[in-house]
Motif scaffolding. Sequence first.
Motif, mmCIF file in Angstrom:
data_model
loop_
_atom_site.group_PDB
_atom_site.id
_atom_site.type_symbol
_atom_site.label_atom_id
_atom_site.label_comp_id
_atom_site.label_asym_id
_atom_site.label_seq_id
_atom_site.Cartn_x
_atom_site.Cartn_y
_atom_site.Cartn_z
ATOM 1 N N TYR A 76 -10.285 -16.997 65.033
ATOM 2 C CA TYR A 76 -11.126 -17.703 64.058
ATOM 3 C C TYR A 76 -11.860 -18.872 64.723
ATOM 4 C CZ TYR A 76 -12.454 -20.883 60.310
ATOM 5 O OH TYR A 76 -13.166 -21.729 59.496
ATOM 6 N N LEU A 77 -11.126 -19.653 65.503
ATOM 7 C CA LEU A 77 -11.752 -20.780 66.190
ATOM 8 C C LEU A 77 -12.849 -20.315 67.138
ATOM 9 C CD1 LEU A 77 -8.853 -23.225 67.143
ATOM 10 C CD2 LEU A 77 -10.723 -23.615 65.544
ATOM 11 N N SER A 78 -12.582 -19.205 67.818
ATOM 12 C CA SER A 78 -13.589 -18.675 68.734
ATOM 13 C C SER A 78 -14.871 -18.331 67.988
ATOM 14 C CB SER A 78 -13.025 -17.427 69.427
ATOM 15 O OG SER A 78 -13.964 -16.911 70.351
ATOM 16 N N CYS A 79 -14.742 -17.620 66.874
ATOM 17 C CA CYS A 79 -15.917 -17.263 66.077
ATOM 18 C C CYS A 79 -16.560 -18.505 65.457
ATOM 19 C CB CYS A 79 -15.518 -16.274 64.980
ATOM 20 S SG CYS A 79 -14.941 -14.684 65.603
ATOM 21 N N TYR A 80 -15.723 -19.434 65.012
ATOM 22 C CA TYR A 80 -16.199 -20.658 64.369
ATOM 23 C C TYR A 80 -17.100 -21.448 65.323
ATOM 24 C CZ TYR A 80 -15.618 -25.075 61.720
ATOM 25 O OH TYR A 80 -15.809 -26.233 61.008
ATOM 26 N N TYR A 81 -16.614 -21.648 66.550
ATOM 27 C CA TYR A 81 -17.383 -22.462 67.484
ATOM 28 C C TYR A 81 -18.494 -21.680 68.170
ATOM 29 C CZ TYR A 81 -14.335 -26.328 66.587
ATOM 30 O OH TYR A 81 -13.662 -27.331 65.954
ATOM 31 N N LEU A 82 -18.364 -20.361 68.238
ATOM 32 C CA LEU A 82 -19.497 -19.573 68.678
ATOM 33 C C LEU A 82 -20.642 -19.723 67.681
ATOM 34 C CD1 LEU A 82 -20.728 -17.571 70.661
ATOM 35 C CD2 LEU A 82 -19.724 -15.713 69.303
ATOM 36 N N GLY A 83 -20.301 -19.727 66.398
ATOM 37 C CA GLY A 83 -21.305 -19.999 65.374
ATOM 38 C C GLY A 83 -21.903 -21.382 65.533
ATOM 39 N N GLY A 84 -21.064 -22.362 65.891
ATOM 40 C CA GLY A 84 -21.572 -23.713 66.126
ATOM 41 C C GLY A 84 -22.559 -23.757 67.280
ATOM 42 N N SER A 85 -22.267 -23.008 68.356
ATOM 43 C CA SER A 85 -23.197 -22.951 69.481
ATOM 44 C C SER A 85 -24.535 -22.370 69.049
ATOM 45 C CB SER A 85 -22.596 -22.094 70.603
ATOM 46 O OG SER A 85 -21.425 -22.672 71.111
ATOM 47 N N LEU A 86 -24.486 -21.299 68.269
ATOM 48 C CA LEU A 86 -25.725 -20.687 67.785
ATOM 49 C C LEU A 86 -26.476 -21.624 66.842
ATOM 50 C CD1 LEU A 86 -24.464 -17.045 67.126
ATOM 51 C CD2 LEU A 86 -25.753 -17.898 69.089
ATOM 52 N N GLY A 87 -25.725 -22.465 66.120
ATOM 53 C CA GLY A 87 -26.346 -23.386 65.182
ATOM 54 C C GLY A 87 -27.197 -24.451 65.839
ATOM 55 N N SER A 88 -26.955 -24.718 67.119
ATOM 56 C CA SER A 88 -27.799 -25.691 67.826
ATOM 57 C C SER A 88 -28.900 -25.022 68.634
ATOM 58 C CB SER A 88 -26.934 -26.559 68.756
ATOM 59 O OG SER A 88 -26.345 -25.770 69.775
ATOM 60 N N ILE A 89 -28.844 -23.680 68.741
ATOM 61 C CA ILE A 89 -29.827 -22.950 69.550
ATOM 62 C C ILE A 89 -30.828 -22.182 68.681
ATOM 63 C CG2 ILE A 89 -30.123 -21.105 71.245
ATOM 64 C CD1 ILE A 89 -27.360 -21.868 72.359
ATOM 65 N N LEU A 90 -30.309 -21.383 67.729
ATOM 66 C CA LEU A 90 -31.176 -20.500 66.954
ATOM 67 C C LEU A 90 -32.228 -21.239 66.114
ATOM 68 C CD1 LEU A 90 -28.686 -17.726 65.752
ATOM 69 C CD2 LEU A 90 -30.248 -17.697 67.704
ATOM 70 N N PRO A 91 -31.889 -22.387 65.491
ATOM 71 C CA PRO A 91 -32.921 -23.052 64.670
ATOM 72 C C PRO A 91 -33.994 -23.769 65.483
ATOM 73 C CG PRO A 91 -30.690 -23.665 63.973
ATOM 74 C CD PRO A 91 -30.585 -23.027 65.314
ATOM 75 N N ALA A 92 -33.848 -23.822 66.814
ATOM 76 C CA ALA A 92 -34.810 -24.582 67.620
ATOM 77 C C ALA A 92 -36.222 -24.041 67.460
ATOM 78 C CB ALA A 92 -34.390 -24.569 69.088
ATOM 79 N N SER A 93 -36.374 -22.718 67.464
ATOM 80 C CA SER A 93 -37.716 -22.142 67.312
ATOM 81 C C SER A 93 -38.251 -22.380 65.906
ATOM 82 C CB SER A 93 -37.675 -20.646 67.617
ATOM 83 O OG SER A 93 -36.764 -19.973 66.763
ATOM 84 N N ALA A 94 -37.344 -22.329 64.897
ATOM 85 C CA ALA A 94 -37.768 -22.616 63.524
ATOM 86 C C ALA A 94 -38.205 -24.076 63.391
ATOM 87 C CB ALA A 94 -36.634 -22.308 62.546
ATOM 88 N N ALA B 56 -22.253 -22.884 61.963
ATOM 89 C CA ALA B 56 -23.667 -22.777 62.346
ATOM 90 C C ALA B 56 -24.537 -23.612 61.418
ATOM 91 C CB ALA B 56 -24.115 -21.313 62.322
ATOM 92 N N SER B 57 -24.238 -23.579 60.122
ATOM 93 C CA SER B 57 -25.027 -24.363 59.164
ATOM 94 C C SER B 57 -24.832 -25.857 59.372
ATOM 95 C CB SER B 57 -24.646 -23.975 57.732
ATOM 96 O OG SER B 57 -23.351 -24.422 57.393
ATOM 97 N N GLN B 58 -23.598 -26.265 59.670
ATOM 98 C CA GLN B 58 -23.315 -27.693 59.865
ATOM 99 C C GLN B 58 -23.985 -28.236 61.123
ATOM 100 O OE1 GLN B 58 -22.081 -30.049 58.072
ATOM 101 N NE2 GLN B 58 -20.275 -31.036 58.933
ATOM 102 N N VAL B 59 -23.824 -27.517 62.229
ATOM 103 C CA VAL B 59 -24.404 -27.978 63.494
ATOM 104 C C VAL B 59 -25.929 -27.986 63.420
ATOM 105 C CG1 VAL B 59 -24.664 -27.439 65.941
ATOM 106 C CG2 VAL B 59 -22.413 -27.306 64.878
ATOM 107 N N ALA B 60 -26.511 -26.962 62.803
ATOM 108 C CA ALA B 60 -27.964 -26.936 62.654
ATOM 109 C C ALA B 60 -28.460 -28.142 61.866
ATOM 110 C CB ALA B 60 -28.392 -25.639 61.957
ATOM 111 N N THR B 61 -27.739 -28.468 60.798
ATOM 112 C CA THR B 61 -28.147 -29.597 59.963
ATOM 113 C C THR B 61 -28.155 -30.902 60.744
ATOM 114 O OG1 THR B 61 -27.310 -28.542 57.952
ATOM 115 C CG2 THR B 61 -27.579 -30.937 57.914
ATOM 116 N N PHE B 62 -27.039 -31.215 61.397
ATOM 117 C CA PHE B 62 -26.906 -32.540 61.991
ATOM 118 C C PHE B 62 -27.467 -32.628 63.407
ATOM 119 C CE2 PHE B 62 -24.112 -32.855 58.395
ATOM 120 C CZ PHE B 62 -24.343 -34.149 57.963
ATOM 121 N N THR B 63 -27.816 -31.489 64.009
ATOM 122 C CA THR B 63 -28.528 -31.555 65.285
ATOM 123 C C THR B 63 -29.988 -31.909 65.077
ATOM 124 O OG1 THR B 63 -27.027 -29.971 66.352
ATOM 125 C CG2 THR B 63 -29.214 -30.236 67.333
#
Length: 414
Positions: free
Chosen positions: A348-366, A234-241
């Motif tokens: 683990y992969l499921s949780c990892y990439y679910l976090g990645g999905s949230l990393g591109s969605i949740l920071p949008a409002s911020a 989530a932190s990585q995807v948020a950063t580079f998105t």
Amino acid sequence: MNGQHDKSLRAAFFLCGCAAFLNLYATQGILRELAATFGVSAERAGQGVSATTLAVAIIAPFVGTLAGPFARRSVIALAASLSALPALWVAHAGSFASFLAARFAVGMLMPFVFAISVAFIGELFTREQSAEVSALFVAGTTLGGFAGRFITNACASVLGWRYALDIVALLSLGAGVAIYLCLPRAAVSAHGRARTGGSSPDDARDTHHAPSRLALLTRRPLLAAFGFGACVLASQVATFTFVGLRLAQPPYGFGTVQIGALYAVFLLAVVVTPLAGRFARHRSPRELALYAALLALPAAGLTLAHGLLPILCGLALGSTAVFVEQAAANAFISQTAGAARSTAIGVYLSCYYLGGSLGSILPASAWRQWGWAGCVAFVMVAQAIAGWLAWRFWRDPAHARATEKRMPAVLDGR
């Protein structure tokens, strides 16, 4: 295992890592072009990344079962090659809905490259070697992620984004063929046993002892590892998105090529992650994860600076920390999951990439409310949670092994 065979296997798994990430984030640096083509906002165009990572999160837990009857080499190579088809669909999508569906289809194939490669590493190498080879595999994912983004952006500036994604699709096909040629038909494990099929002893125990698999997967150290992975990506995807959107604004005014060049910061991780793997042979994955999380926090803060150089340094250090964290998590799960290794990797992969999905969605409002500072706050919170999970719940390998020996025989499949 002779030295030459060992080196060729390591090179093959590095290539598997490249193939796993080549398509995954290819659209991350061309959000403005996608927005202009499909008539959506740049933030919404970022859903092309979340659609792919969501598909990975959904399919990953079932990869071990689906791929079990087949040879590891065939599954990895076929998945990498077939990913070229939905990648071509992405390149020629006529609507935004079609584009998202195609990106979802890409994500459905990627776990067969990633999860089966990690499981294969655990089968072929000793406990100490697997941590080092896993780090080499993660370094390959780093290079693949950089290549997919950079090639897409560089070619998009000349040929347009559709033809750029055509080129990435052809590279995926080539990677699949190369993997099939590089991985041996009958691999020999570090213990001297020939391994040609798809199912490992762990897989067999998983199949015949579902209750033991559930008991193993719901232990707090593994649950913490799953949450750790979600926070890290989530932190990585948020950063580079969102950093591309920031640098496209004044005073930087980055164009498509310059945004694509940003991903060159990943190349530091290509060097550092294998070194971290060697470090992991003498330290616990918990220590490695904590050091990486402690690096990620000031690295994120560094990107708040107004000069380009400190921003790039922050991105380089932060992305390196993430890939080291990923290598630590892979090693920890492999050492801790016991009879449920294959399933644990999938979850683990499921949780990892679910976090990645949230990393591109949740920071949008911020991003809309506070700009880049809001995104950095999200990244730092995610990394702080990841570090706390590793510190609080991860056990040292020796402790984990002792615990496994004390478990009832039904829990370890004997």
